[in-house]
Design a protein around this motif. Structure first.
Motif, PDB file in Angstrom:
ATOM      1  N   GLY B 220       0.794  -1.224   0.000  1.00 55.12           N
ATOM      2  CA  GLY B 220       0.000   0.000   0.000  1.00 55.12           C
ATOM      3  C   GLY B 220       0.831   1.280   0.000  1.00 55.12           C
ATOM      4  O   GLY B 220       0.271   2.363   0.154  1.00 55.12           O
ATOM      5  N   VAL B 221       2.163   1.161  -0.184  1.00 55.50           N
ATOM      6  CA  VAL B 221       3.013   2.368  -0.181  1.00 55.50           C
ATOM      7  C   VAL B 221       2.571   3.307  -1.292  1.00 55.50           C
ATOM      8  O   VAL B 221       2.395   2.894  -2.437  1.00 55.50           O
ATOM      9  N   ILE B 328       9.403  -9.463  -8.239  1.00 48.00           N
ATOM     10  CA  ILE B 328       9.021  -8.988  -6.890  1.00 48.00           C
ATOM     11  C   ILE B 328      10.272  -8.715  -6.051  1.00 48.00           C
ATOM     12  O   ILE B 328      10.344  -7.710  -5.333  1.00 48.00           O
ATOM     13  N   ILE B 329      11.271  -9.587  -6.180  1.00 49.08           N
ATOM     14  CA  ILE B 329      12.538  -9.330  -5.466  1.00 49.08           C
ATOM     15  C   ILE B 329      13.131  -7.997  -5.934  1.00 49.08           C
ATOM     16  O   ILE B 329      13.614  -7.197  -5.130  1.00 49.08           O
ATOM     17  N   GLY B 330      13.065  -7.748  -7.243  1.00 51.11           N
ATOM     18  CA  GLY B 330      13.549  -6.477  -7.787  1.00 51.11           C
ATOM     19  C   GLY B 330      12.810  -5.298  -7.166  1.00 51.11           C
ATOM     20  O   GLY B 330      13.426  -4.303  -6.763  1.00 51.11           O
ATOM     21  N   GLY B 331      11.486  -5.425  -7.061  1.00 52.88           N
ATOM     22  CA  GLY B 331      10.691  -4.354  -6.450  1.00 52.88           C
ATOM     23  C   GLY B 331      11.087  -4.126  -5.000  1.00 52.88           C
ATOM     24  O   GLY B 331      11.213  -2.979  -4.552  1.00 52.88           O
ATOM     25  N   LEU B 332      11.318  -5.226  -4.280  1.00 57.23           N
ATOM     26  CA  LEU B 332      11.705  -5.103  -2.870  1.00 57.23           C
ATOM     27  C   LEU B 332      13.100  -4.475  -2.735  1.00 57.23           C
ATOM     28  O   LEU B 332      13.347  -3.686  -1.813  1.00 57.23           O
ATOM     29  N   LEU B 333      14.002  -4.828  -3.658  1.00 58.48           N
ATOM     30  CA  LEU B 333      15.355  -4.243  -3.620  1.00 58.48           C
ATOM     31  C   LEU B 333      15.294  -2.733  -3.857  1.00 58.48           C
ATOM     32  O   LEU B 333      15.951  -1.961  -3.152  1.00 58.48           O
ATOM     33  N   VAL B 334      14.499  -2.331  -4.857  1.00 55.75           N
ATOM     34  CA  VAL B 334      14.391  -0.891  -5.148  1.00 55.75           C
ATOM     35  C   VAL B 334      13.754  -0.166  -3.961  1.00 55.75           C
ATOM     36  O   VAL B 334      14.166   0.938  -3.601  1.00 55.75           O
ATOM     37  N   GLY B 338      16.106   2.320  -2.290  1.00 50.43           N
ATOM     38  CA  GLY B 338      15.723   3.540  -3.018  1.00 50.43           C
ATOM     39  C   GLY B 338      14.970   4.521  -2.153  1.00 50.43           C
ATOM     40  O   GLY B 338      14.161   5.299  -2.661  1.00 50.43           O
ATOM     41  N   GLY B 339      15.167   4.470  -0.854  1.00 46.62           N
ATOM     42  CA  GLY B 339      14.577   5.480   0.032  1.00 46.62           C
ATOM     43  C   GLY B 339      13.242   5.079   0.632  1.00 46.62           C
ATOM     44  O   GLY B 339      12.583   5.908   1.250  1.00 46.62           O
ATOM     45  N   ARG B 340      12.827   3.855   0.440  1.00 55.84           N
ATOM     46  CA  ARG B 340      11.592   3.303   1.023  1.00 55.84           C
ATOM     47  C   ARG B 340      10.336   4.094   0.637  1.00 55.84           C
ATOM     48  O   ARG B 340       9.343   4.089   1.363  1.00 55.84           O
TER      49      ARG B 340
END
Lengths: 70, 401
Positions: B220-221, B328-334, B338-340
């Motif tokens: 939900g971010v 999804i791992i890529g999304g979590l890494l970013v 990437g500043g959350r």
């Protein structure tokens, strides 16, 4: 078995090469648009007249067209 | 009145009764499978645009087998193995779908036409919001495309066939068709069918994968829409021309794909409405329709009896699953580095099927937080996914053809 390890090596090579090329494309695009936007900002800073003019009410049709096309 | 054998009149049945019983059973199975594809397509469970013509073609070709001579049987649809010029000329005059197959399918034209249509539907401005982050996600979402390759080799496939089936992980069926035509011509029919079949199913499965791997609070971010830059049409055209030229220079074997996709993009941005309507309408839907029909009529009984088909079914789903996990791992890494302030759900849209995976991401984000709007970023990741998939296809074809 030899084939398998060869395919693992090939996989690592393919992934690494694809990552390098993809990221290089992304950085080129980023730099390119960075330069374009920088030039636009400089041009706007060097030539502020149209912005000031647009703040003033005017019945001049040509100015309205200029705003629309900028 | 001459002696008439009923079975000689009803040759579709006669060829079943006379021939190998295994082939006869396979034909019946494929006829029923064709019915099922049509039904599931009409119902909307599977992609109707491809499944309806494909299922109907599959049923028709397996029903319409006749005696071509005293000793041989065949159909009047397509002869996919005709290659000798005189044999091909005969086939072109006898088989009604042969001209379409020979002049548009076997040379990859149909895949590139679909790519032009996809280009006109793709707003690359979304990619330009954050090109590096989008590309990191896209590369992670190629996990299945690369990891499936050694798995397929371990299961006994040669390198070229392993790479062709691994491309299913790119989730881009025209690209899978193009690559398998170049790398594994004998298997391009089952590989492409597996790709289309699983793509329909994967989109139903990806939401569960997203919910499994990403906690609700992260799904939900909210993304900041004020960070979306205003990108002009001229900038988008510049991007398309430069990227296409650069990638064609690097991977000439995939140049038709790059050229077709970016031509669609340029036509879209040029605003020439008749061309945009032509490419995104008749060209895209016409090519998709005939692709489905041709795939269906190529799916004869001998295809399903190839023991490699089971292997392809297993490897296809493995590739798509791994790519979804990778994205999804890529999304979590970013998100982490990437500043959350980045919604990790966008990761799933790195699996490049425009715009379906992006819609999946938006839907999941909205379900977690009704104010979360992530579609522009998700579309950017999807466009990046198309580019990274074409790059991997180019590398595979260059190395293994």
């Amino acid at each position: 078995m030899e084939n398998f390890w060869e395919s693992v090596n090939l996989m690592i090579f393919v992934y690494a090469l694809a990552a390098v090329v993809s990221l290089a494309v992304a950085w080129i695009i980023k730099l390119l648009f960075g330069v374009i936007h920088l030039k636009e900002k400089r041009a706007a800073a060097n030539n502020p007249a149209p912005d000031e003019a647009s703040d003033e009410p005017s019945g001049d049709g040509e100015k309205v067209i200029a705003e629309g096309t900028s | 009145m001459p002696d008439i054998e009923l079975l000689q009149i009803f040759q579709g049945i006669a060829t079943m009764v006379d021939g190998d019983p295994v082939i006869a059973i396979a034909r019946i199975v494929l006829i029923l499978l064709g019915f099922m594809f049509v039904y599931l397509g009409v119902k909307g469970t599977l992609e109707p645009l491809i499944m309806i013509p494909m299922g109907f073609g599959m049923s028709s070709v397996n029903a319409g087998v006749l005696y071509l001579s005293a000793t041989s049987t065949g159909t009047l649809f397509i002869d996919p193995i005709a290659s000798d010029p005189s044999q091909l000329m005969d086939a072109l005059q006898i088989n009604f779908l042969q001209p379409l197959y020979t002049f548009s399918f076997s040379n990859g034209l149909i895949a590139t036409l679909i790519f032009m249509g996809i280009g006109t539907l793709s707003d690359i401005g979304y990619l330009l919001i954050s090109p590096v982050r989008c590309m990191i996600i896209a590369i992670c979402a190629e996990l299945g495309t690369v990891l499936t390759f050694p798995i397929a080799v371990a299961m006994g496939l040669p390198f070229n066939e392993a790479a062709a089936i691994a491309m299913v992980g790119s989730a881009d069926a025209p690209m899978v068709l193009y690559t398998s035509l170049l790398l594994a011509r004998d298997l391009f029919v089952p590989i492409t069918i597996v790709a289309y079949l699983y793509l329909s199913l994967a989109y139903a499965g990806y939401p569960y994968l997203v919910r499994l791997m990403i906690p609700k609070n992260l799904r939900g971010v909210k993304m900041d829409p004020t960070t979306i830059p205003n990108i002009s049409k001229a900038e988008k055209v510049t991007f398309a021309v430069i990227t296409s030229t650069l990638l064609s220079l690097l991977f000439p074997v995939a140049a038709p794909l790059f050229m077709s996709f970016f031509l669609g993009v340029i036509i879209r941005e040029s605003g020439v409405k008749p061309f945009v309507d032509f490419l995104s309408g008749p060209v895209l839907y016409g090519a998709t329709f005939f692709l489905g029909l041709l795939l269906g009529v190529l799916f004869e009984a001998s295809t399903i009896l190839d023991p490699k088909v089971i292997l392809l079914l297993i490897l296809g789903i493995t590739a798509l699953l791994l790519s979804g996990i990778g994205g999804i791992i890529g999304g979590l890494l970013v998100y982490r580095f990437g500043g959350r302030n980045f919604n990790p759900t966008i990761g799933i849209s790195g699996v490049s099927c425009i715009p379906t995976t992006a819609k999946v991401a938006q839907k999941e984000a909205r379900a977690a937080n009704k104010h979360a709007i992530i579609l522009p970023w998700a579309m950017g990741a999807s466009v990046s996914g198309v580019i990274s998939s074409a790059i991997i296809a180019g590398i595979y074809v260059t190395l293994l053809r």
